[in-house]
Design a protein around this motif. Structure first.
Motif, PDB file in Angstrom:
ATOM      1  N   MET B 145       0.835  -1.208   0.000  1.00  0.00           N
ATOM      2  CA  MET B 145       0.000   0.000   0.000  1.00  0.00           C
ATOM      3  C   MET B 145       0.866   1.253   0.000  1.00  0.00           C
ATOM      4  O   MET B 145       0.605   2.204  -0.738  1.00  0.00           O
ATOM      5  CB  MET B 145      -0.925   0.007   1.214  1.00  0.00           C
ATOM      6  CG  MET B 145      -2.004  -1.017   1.086  1.00  0.00           C
ATOM      7  SD  MET B 145      -3.418  -0.644   2.115  1.00  0.00           S
ATOM      8  CE  MET B 145      -4.132   0.742   1.273  1.00  0.00           C
ATOM      9  N   LEU B 165      -2.723   2.903  -8.236  1.00  0.00           N
ATOM     10  CA  LEU B 165      -3.960   2.556  -7.541  1.00  0.00           C
ATOM     11  C   LEU B 165      -4.156   1.046  -7.500  1.00  0.00           C
ATOM     12  O   LEU B 165      -4.576   0.485  -6.490  1.00  0.00           O
ATOM     13  CB  LEU B 165      -5.154   3.162  -8.283  1.00  0.00           C
ATOM     14  CG  LEU B 165      -5.641   4.512  -7.849  1.00  0.00           C
ATOM     15  CD1 LEU B 165      -6.851   4.904  -8.673  1.00  0.00           C
ATOM     16  CD2 LEU B 165      -6.025   4.467  -6.389  1.00  0.00           C
ATOM     17  N   LEU B 168      -2.126  -0.584  -4.873  1.00  0.00           N
ATOM     18  CA  LEU B 168      -2.810  -0.425  -3.584  1.00  0.00           C
ATOM     19  C   LEU B 168      -3.832  -1.540  -3.374  1.00  0.00           C
ATOM     20  O   LEU B 168      -3.878  -2.200  -2.337  1.00  0.00           O
ATOM     21  CB  LEU B 168      -3.597   0.892  -3.572  1.00  0.00           C
ATOM     22  CG  LEU B 168      -2.924   2.198  -3.249  1.00  0.00           C
ATOM     23  CD1 LEU B 168      -3.933   3.324  -3.315  1.00  0.00           C
ATOM     24  CD2 LEU B 168      -2.377   2.118  -1.865  1.00  0.00           C
ATOM     25  N   GLU B 169      -4.667  -1.714  -4.408  1.00  0.00           N
ATOM     26  CA  GLU B 169      -5.742  -2.699  -4.305  1.00  0.00           C
ATOM     27  C   GLU B 169      -5.185  -4.108  -4.196  1.00  0.00           C
ATOM     28  O   GLU B 169      -5.703  -4.941  -3.454  1.00  0.00           O
ATOM     29  CB  GLU B 169      -6.642  -2.605  -5.538  1.00  0.00           C
ATOM     30  CG  GLU B 169      -7.277  -1.268  -5.716  1.00  0.00           C
ATOM     31  CD  GLU B 169      -8.729  -1.277  -5.264  1.00  0.00           C
ATOM     32  OE1 GLU B 169      -9.265  -2.377  -5.107  1.00  0.00           O
ATOM     33  OE2 GLU B 169      -9.292  -0.198  -5.065  1.00  0.00           O
ATOM     34  N   ILE B 172      -4.154  -4.861  -0.644  1.00  0.00           N
ATOM     35  CA  ILE B 172      -5.274  -5.186   0.234  1.00  0.00           C
ATOM     36  C   ILE B 172      -5.800  -6.585  -0.073  1.00  0.00           C
ATOM     37  O   ILE B 172      -6.095  -7.375   0.822  1.00  0.00           O
ATOM     38  CB  ILE B 172      -6.395  -4.156   0.071  1.00  0.00           C
ATOM     39  CG1 ILE B 172      -5.893  -2.787   0.469  1.00  0.00           C
ATOM     40  CG2 ILE B 172      -7.593  -4.537   0.911  1.00  0.00           C
ATOM     41  CD1 ILE B 172      -6.901  -1.711   0.285  1.00  0.00           C
TER      42      ILE B 172
END
Lengths: 488, 226
Positions: B145, B165, B168-169, B172
């Protein structure tokens, strides 16, 4: 009965969106969207009266209608209706008739996502609903396709998607913390997490609350995550700005408030409220600075949204019946008032053909009726009596008068005065300074569609200011215990 | 907790796949060619699909096989293909104006990993979880992240920001596979679908950016200030 009404609230915009795409007619889409907004509003109006202390659950518990959700849904439905009436007049000024059906399809879709999000009972589904609001509204912000609009839309989707991924991380950590207590697989509803909160690991709950605060806070526009907000609110068409500011921000705020409820139930003491108060105070400060030196008329309104979200954050952060009722009352007042302000700003922008405050002069001479309406709205939005925002801001201040938060109240009072002076100074220029000759009279006349929603918004703000009905007070105060359990 | 009773082979497999994903995000950090980012992202998605499948096998959660398949289909093939087409339509194929040079970026990334490790140890200590796969998963998730945010902050091309982005995903998603394999399936399905919509939106926006703003570099998006 509440179930059928809730279905009407959320399904009618969706149906309108689909029909707009099928019909591809500008005038018909206008009518469809307006009809959907009227249906949504009339169905949302009785919801708060029908909901008692036990929340109503639908769809196997995936949908919850509690008092807070009914209130936020009502606020959103009001803004959706006002903005839909206004859009009829405003969008005709843009001369984009061949793309208008797409606008109304997106607009109704945006209305649908906003109305759906607050009633999501599953924390992860709420996250998805909020993400969907971003995706739909991006294209509304970019609708005018000017380079500035595209830039605003790009910043909006990047900043908000990145921010909201933090909220996803927070949700994940909350689920993880729950899996030590509730077993590896369970349904993560708001109520389930609040109920189990006392047995969860406090460190992990605090961490997930902070992540959710920053994540949804970037959607709410709390400083310093507010950077997308002035751009998106100023570059979209005015009805979209009103929806973004009056409806969307509340929808994201309710997520923070529910996370706050969980954090408080976990026995974290004052820390979660203090975090929210800190962000609220910073938002007020930043908004104050930018309002005083603002040059664009819609950006002025956008920074005023940052300010009012800060005020709400303070109210929820202070907590207690006064703070929470005050903040929820503020939500309604701000929704009505900010719609009015964006409608007025959109009208003047179109009439004078400019976004610059400096180039708009003599409003009162050319628009005697609308000018008075907009000025009354400006006085109201800065928190002056006798309008609703004065009452709600005053209530929030009273809630904060406790030893640990007194500093925030003094800061809030000082900043509200600065904002009052700064905001109204721009209006003084637009209304009373003499034209230097470089800016002529406004080029266009405005239709009744552009003025009627301003009346509709101002009247309740005035009524709510002189008379806070006891029923509404009791209703809002009854929401407080569920959100401030375990407060010291 | 299933994590406590993992056979050593499973623990080793999870670790290898998680660390490989982390290394692939360092590949993204260290390169300035858009296509290389894209390949690294696709490979990272395959690693995560591998983790899903491994969790499905060792924890006996058969639904996760479906997630693994969908991860490969959506994140491993479809998203990279969509972005590959976007790159093909643009005239630009590399970053020109990084704020931070790739080499310095790698160093900052390494510091982020150390930070993530410290945070994970702290969390694991508070939860009295034994250091092991859980700490590793937390570390990799947080580090990915942070690296995603770093990519968003220092890279200026529209495509790089989209990939930031997605990193980031991915972080997670990786964390969720190992830490909470019991998370309802519905949620993961919708997130995958959501990503697809997100990328479609980005595709349209990038096209707008190029035709109406005349650039896809965020460096030139500075009309709106104040």
């Amino acid at each position: 009965m509440p179930g059928a009404l809730l279905l009407a609230v959320t399904a009618s915009p969706l149906a309108a969106a689909i029909l707009c795409l099928a019909a591809r007619q500008p005038r018909l889409s206008e009518g469809l969207n307006l009809a959907a907004a009227i249906v949504s509003f009339t169905a949302a109006l009785p919801l708060p009266f029908l909901i008692g202390a036990p929340p109503a659950l639908f769809c196997d518990g995936y949908v919850i209608l509690d008092r807070a959700a009914a209130w936020v849904t009502l606020c959103s439905a009001i803004v959706y209706l006002l903005a839909s009436i206004y859009a009829v007049g405003y969008m005709r000024l843009l001369d984009e008739d061949n793309r208008l059906f797409g606008f109304y399809a997106l607009f109704a879709g945006f209305g649908c996502t906003i109305l759906v999000a607050p009633v999501m009972n599953h924390i992860a589904l709420y996250w998805i609903a909020i993400e969907l609001t971003t995706l739909v509204s991006t294209f509304l912000v970019a609708f005018e396709r000017a380079a500035e609009s595209i830039e605003a839309a790009w910043k909006y989707i990047i900043v908000v998607s990145a921010g909201i991924s933090l909220a996803l991380l927070g949700t994940l950590l909350l689920y993880w913390s729950g899996s030590f207590v509730l077993g590896p697989s369970y349904t993560m509803t708001w109520a389930a997490m609040s109920g189990a909160a006392a047995r969860l690991n406090p460190l992990l709950v605090m961490l997930s609350f902070l992540l959710a605060l920053v994540g949804y806070g970037s959607k709410v526009g709390l400083a310093p995550m507010h950077t997308w907000l002035p751009d998106a609110h100023s570059e979209g068409p005015a009805p979209v700005s009103a929806m973004l500011s009056g409806a969307l921000l509340n929808t994201a705020m309710i997520g923070i408030v529910r996370f706050l409820g969980i954090a408080r139930a976990a026995g974290l003491g004052r820390a979660p409220g203090l975090a929210l108060v800190g962000f609220g105070a910073l938002s007020l400060f930043i908004a104050g600075l930018f309002i005083v030196r603002q040059q664009g008329v819609k950006r002025l309104m956008a920074y005023s949204s940052v300010e009012h979200m800060g005020v709400m954050a303070l109210g929820f952060g202070f907590g207690g019946p006064l703070g929470i009722a005050g903040a929820l009352y503020h939500m309604l007042n701000h929704s009505l008032n900010k719609s009015l302000m964006f409608f007025g700003a959109g009208n003047m922008m179109r009439a004078y053909g400019t976004k610059d405050i400096a180039a708009i002069t003599g409003v009162l001479r050319y628009f005697p009726v609308q000018g008075v309406l907009w000025l009354a709205g400006a006085v109201a939005i800065t928190g002056a009596p006798p309008f609703g925002l004065f009452l709600s801001e005053f209530t929030i201040m009273r809630a904060g008068l406790q030893p640990s938060f007194a500093w925030a109240v003094y800061l809030m009072a000082a900043l509200l005065i600065v904002i009052f002076i700064g905001f109204l100074n721009h209006f003084r220029h637009m209304y009373y300074s003499r034209s230097d000759g470089s800016t002529g009279a406004p080029a266009r006349r405005l239709s009744a569609w552009c003025a009627v929603p301003m009346w509709l918004a101002l009247a309740p703000v005035l009524v709510l200011g002189v008379w806070w009905p006891g029923a509404i007070w009791n209703y809002l105060a009854a929401i407080a215990p569920s959100l401030s359990a375990g407060m010291p | 907790m299933p994590l406590a009773a993992l056979p050593p082979l499973a623990a080793a497999l999870f670790s290898v796949l998680a660390i490989a994903s982390l290394l692939l995000s360092f590949v993204m950090l260290g390169s300035r060619w858009l296509k290389q980012y894209l390949y690294a992202f696709a490979a990272e998605s395959w690693m995560i699909a591998g983790i899903s499948a491994a969790v499905a096998f060792f924890d006996h959660v058969p639904e996760l096989y479906l997630i693994a398949g969908l991860t490969v289909a959506f994140r491993g093939l479809m998203l990279p293909w969509l972005i590959w087409r976007m790159i093909g339509r643009l005239t630009i194929d590399r970053e020109f104006h990084e704020i931070v040079q790739p080499a310095s970026g790698l160093v900052i990334g390494a510091l982020f990993v150390v930070f993530a490790l410290a945070v994970s140890y702290r969390i694991a200590g508070a939860l009295s979880v034994k250091p092991g796969v859980a700490v590793l998963a937390l570390t990799v998730m947080l580090a990915m992240m942070l690296i995603g945010f770093l990519l968003l902050a220092v890279r200026r091309e529209a495509i790089s920001q989209i990939l930031g982005l997605l990193v980031l995903e991915n972080g997670i998603f990786l964390g969720s596979q190992i830490l909470v394999p019991g998370m309802p399936l519905l949620f993961e399905l919708v997130v995958l679908f959501d990503l697809l919509v997100l990328i479609a939106c980005f595709g349209v926006l990038v096209a707008y950016l190029q035709t109406h703003a005349g650039t896809t570099s965020a460096r030139d998006l500075k009309r709106l200030v104040g």
